[in-house]
Scaffold this motif. Structure first.
Motif, PDB file in Angstrom:
ATOM      1  N   ASN A   5       8.946  21.356  -0.488  1.00 57.59           N
ATOM      2  CA  ASN A   5       8.345  22.662  -0.751  1.00 57.59           C
ATOM      3  C   ASN A   5       9.064  23.774   0.004  1.00 57.59           C
ATOM      4  N   ASP A   6       9.292  23.557   1.317  1.00 55.98           N
ATOM      5  CA  ASP A   6       9.898  24.614   2.125  1.00 55.98           C
ATOM      6  C   ASP A   6      10.976  24.117   3.084  1.00 55.98           C
ATOM      7  N   GLY A   7      11.312  22.823   3.032  1.00 49.69           N
ATOM      8  CA  GLY A   7      12.362  22.291   3.888  1.00 49.69           C
ATOM      9  C   GLY A   7      11.934  21.926   5.286  1.00 49.69           C
ATOM     10  N   THR A   8      10.648  22.109   5.616  1.00 49.66           N
ATOM     11  CA  THR A   8      10.161  21.750   6.941  1.00 49.66           C
ATOM     12  C   THR A   8      10.171  20.232   7.097  1.00 49.66           C
ATOM     13  N   ILE A   9      10.566  19.761   8.274  1.00 47.98           N
ATOM     14  CA  ILE A   9      10.454  18.348   8.616  1.00 47.98           C
ATOM     15  C   ILE A   9       9.176  18.206   9.445  1.00 47.98           C
ATOM     16  N   GLN A  47      20.452  25.811   9.697  1.00 48.20           N
ATOM     17  CA  GLN A  47      21.643  26.394  10.304  1.00 48.20           C
ATOM     18  C   GLN A  47      22.715  25.328  10.531  1.00 48.20           C
ATOM     19  N   MET A  48      22.308  24.076  10.725  1.00 51.43           N
ATOM     20  CA  MET A  48      23.278  22.998  10.902  1.00 51.43           C
ATOM     21  C   MET A  48      23.798  22.477   9.568  1.00 51.43           C
ATOM     22  N   LEU A  49      23.159  22.868   8.472  1.00 53.65           N
ATOM     23  CA  LEU A  49      23.549  22.428   7.131  1.00 53.65           C
ATOM     24  C   LEU A  49      24.143  23.575   6.322  1.00 53.65           C
ATOM     25  N   ASN A  50      24.555  24.623   7.018  1.00 51.49           N
ATOM     26  CA  ASN A  50      25.118  25.817   6.371  1.00 51.49           C
ATOM     27  C   ASN A  50      24.177  26.393   5.322  1.00 51.49           C
ATOM     28  N   GLY A  51      22.877  26.325   5.596  1.00 48.33           N
ATOM     29  CA  GLY A  51      21.880  26.889   4.700  1.00 48.33           C
ATOM     30  C   GLY A  51      21.566  26.037   3.489  1.00 48.33           C
ATOM     31  N   ASN A  52      22.122  24.831   3.420  1.00 48.72           N
ATOM     32  CA  ASN A  52      21.901  23.955   2.264  1.00 48.72           C
ATOM     33  C   ASN A  52      20.671  23.078   2.441  1.00 48.72           C
ATOM     34  N   TRP A  53      20.083  22.681   1.322  1.00 49.61           N
ATOM     35  CA  TRP A  53      18.970  21.740   1.315  1.00 49.61           C
ATOM     36  C   TRP A  53      19.518  20.327   1.304  1.00 49.61           C
ATOM     37  N   THR A  54      18.718  19.391   1.750  1.00 47.77           N
ATOM     38  CA  THR A  54      19.077  17.981   1.706  1.00 47.77           C
ATOM     39  C   THR A  54      17.932  17.195   1.090  1.00 47.77           C
ATOM     40  N   TYR A  55      18.259  16.094   0.451  1.00 50.77           N
ATOM     41  CA  TYR A  55      17.233  15.234  -0.148  1.00 50.77           C
ATOM     42  C   TYR A  55      17.098  13.920   0.579  1.00 50.77           C
ATOM     43  N   ASN A  56      17.672  13.774   1.733  1.00 49.70           N
ATOM     44  CA  ASN A  56      17.546  12.578   2.546  1.00 49.70           C
ATOM     45  C   ASN A  56      17.416  12.971   4.000  1.00 49.70           C
ATOM     46  N   GLY A 109       0.816  -1.212   0.000  1.00 51.24           N
ATOM     47  CA  GLY A 109       0.000   0.000   0.000  1.00 51.24           C
ATOM     48  C   GLY A 109       0.843   1.252   0.000  1.00 51.24           C
ATOM     49  N   ASN A 110       0.160   2.366  -0.052  1.00 53.08           N
ATOM     50  CA  ASN A 110       0.839   3.652  -0.019  1.00 53.08           C
ATOM     51  C   ASN A 110      -0.038   4.663   0.708  1.00 53.08           C
ATOM     52  N   PHE A 111       0.527   5.816   0.959  1.00 53.92           N
ATOM     53  CA  PHE A 111      -0.224   6.932   1.525  1.00 53.92           C
ATOM     54  C   PHE A 111       0.362   8.212   0.966  1.00 53.92           C
ATOM     55  N   ASN A 112      -0.344   9.300   1.133  1.00 57.47           N
ATOM     56  CA  ASN A 112       0.106  10.594   0.620  1.00 57.47           C
ATOM     57  C   ASN A 112       0.261  11.595   1.746  1.00 57.47           C
ATOM     58  N   PHE A 113       1.325  12.368   1.673  1.00 56.73           N
ATOM     59  CA  PHE A 113       1.459  13.558   2.499  1.00 56.73           C
ATOM     60  C   PHE A 113       0.910  14.729   1.685  1.00 56.73           C
ATOM     61  N   ASN A 114       0.700  15.869   2.319  1.00 64.72           N
ATOM     62  CA  ASN A 114       0.214  17.048   1.583  1.00 64.72           C
ATOM     63  C   ASN A 114       1.372  17.972   1.203  1.00 64.72           C
ATOM     64  N   PHE A 115       2.544  17.380   0.990  1.00 67.64           N
ATOM     65  CA  PHE A 115       3.728  18.114   0.549  1.00 67.64           C
ATOM     66  C   PHE A 115       4.604  17.161  -0.253  1.00 67.64           C
ATOM     67  N   ALA A 116       5.489  17.717  -1.048  1.00 69.71           N
ATOM     68  CA  ALA A 116       6.443  16.907  -1.809  1.00 69.71           C
ATOM     69  C   ALA A 116       7.466  16.327  -0.835  1.00 69.71           C
ATOM     70  N   VAL A 117       7.581  15.013  -0.795  1.00 70.99           N
ATOM     71  CA  VAL A 117       8.439  14.334   0.177  1.00 70.99           C
ATOM     72  C   VAL A 117       9.836  14.152  -0.403  1.00 70.99           C
ATOM     73  N   TYR A 118      10.823  14.788   0.220  1.00 73.69           N
ATOM     74  CA  TYR A 118      12.209  14.633  -0.213  1.00 73.69           C
ATOM     75  C   TYR A 118      13.015  13.776   0.752  1.00 73.69           C
ATOM     76  N   GLY A 119      12.462  13.491   1.901  1.00 71.15           N
ATOM     77  CA  GLY A 119      13.173  12.661   2.865  1.00 71.15           C
ATOM     78  C   GLY A 119      12.199  12.001   3.820  1.00 71.15           C
ATOM     79  N   LEU A 120      12.568  10.817   4.297  1.00 68.23           N
ATOM     80  CA  LEU A 120      11.770  10.064   5.262  1.00 68.23           C
ATOM     81  C   LEU A 120      12.669   9.542   6.362  1.00 68.23           C
ATOM     82  N   ALA A 121      12.131   9.461   7.560  1.00 69.94           N
ATOM     83  CA  ALA A 121      12.822   8.818   8.672  1.00 69.94           C
ATOM     84  C   ALA A 121      11.760   8.328   9.645  1.00 69.94           C
ATOM     85  N   VAL A 122      12.152   7.368  10.472  1.00 66.90           N
ATOM     86  CA  VAL A 122      11.243   6.823  11.473  1.00 66.90           C
ATOM     87  C   VAL A 122      11.974   6.740  12.797  1.00 66.90           C
TER      88      VAL A 122
END
Length: 186
Positions: A147-151, A174-183, A121-134
């Motif tokens: 969309n905005d980098g919010t976790i 601030q911990m990523l020196n202002g960079n985006w991450t995809y994971n 199965g699958n599910f949807n978030f209401n944002f584009a998912v660039y990273g997952l963790a549990v």
């Protein structure tokens, strides 16, 4: 740990977190290397450790493929345990409750597969998912918004789907020196 969703600069509290990581190898030591799904000009990523079966899930974004690999204690003998053709370019994932969660690059859908590679199965978030963790101890699932980098942090239901949103993290840049991450790892 707790999540404070009202404070946009609040992160998960680390008051109860362990004070040190396991001390098996010095930082920076190469533990092992394998080819796996990787090929020249292709994007591969380790996406989740399966605690139940002692395998690492890896995705190949370029070929829409995911596979799980076991290895010996010395990281010398890697074996592919299962390989699946996914229905999209999977960029990140996580393992919990007998399920590997795989997110599509820029999509809102999270696909779920069991240890044998069967789609459950699958599910949807209401944002584009660039990273997952549990967080398996607290039953939380994290989704990194492209969309905005919010976790975003959600309770993880017994059926493996996200429940109520319990908070968000917005101060990681601030911990990523202002960079985006995809994971995302937790």
């Amino acid at each position: 740990p707790s999540v404070d969703g009202d404070n946009p600069v609040s992160a998960i509290s680390l008051a109860n977190a362990p004070k040190a990581a396991p001390r098996r190898d010095p930082a920076g030591d190469l533990l092992g290397r394998f080819q796996g799904l990787n090929a020249q000009w292709q994007y591969c990523s380790p996406v989740g450790w399966d605690w139940d079966n002692d395998v690492m899930w890896v995705t190949n974004w370029s070929t829409s493929t995911a596979a799980a690999y076991s290895h010996d204690p010395l990281y010398q003998d890697f074996q592919e345990v299962v390989r699946i053709q996914t229905n999209g370019m999977m960029i990140d994932g996580a393992w919990a409750k007998g399920t590997v969660y795989l997110s599509q690059m820029g999509g809102q859908t999270v696909n779920r597969y069991d240890a044998q590679g069967n789609n459950v199965g699958n599910f949807n978030f209401n944002f584009a998912v660039y990273g997952l963790a549990v967080d398996i101890e607290n039953n939380w699932i994290f989704g990194l918004s492209g969309n905005d980098g919010t976790i975003y942090v959600f309770n993880l239901n017994e059926d493996g789907t996200p429940g109520d949103q319990i908070g968000n993290i917005r101060n990681q840049f601030q911990m990523l020196n202002g960079n985006w991450t995809y994971n995302l790892e937790w």
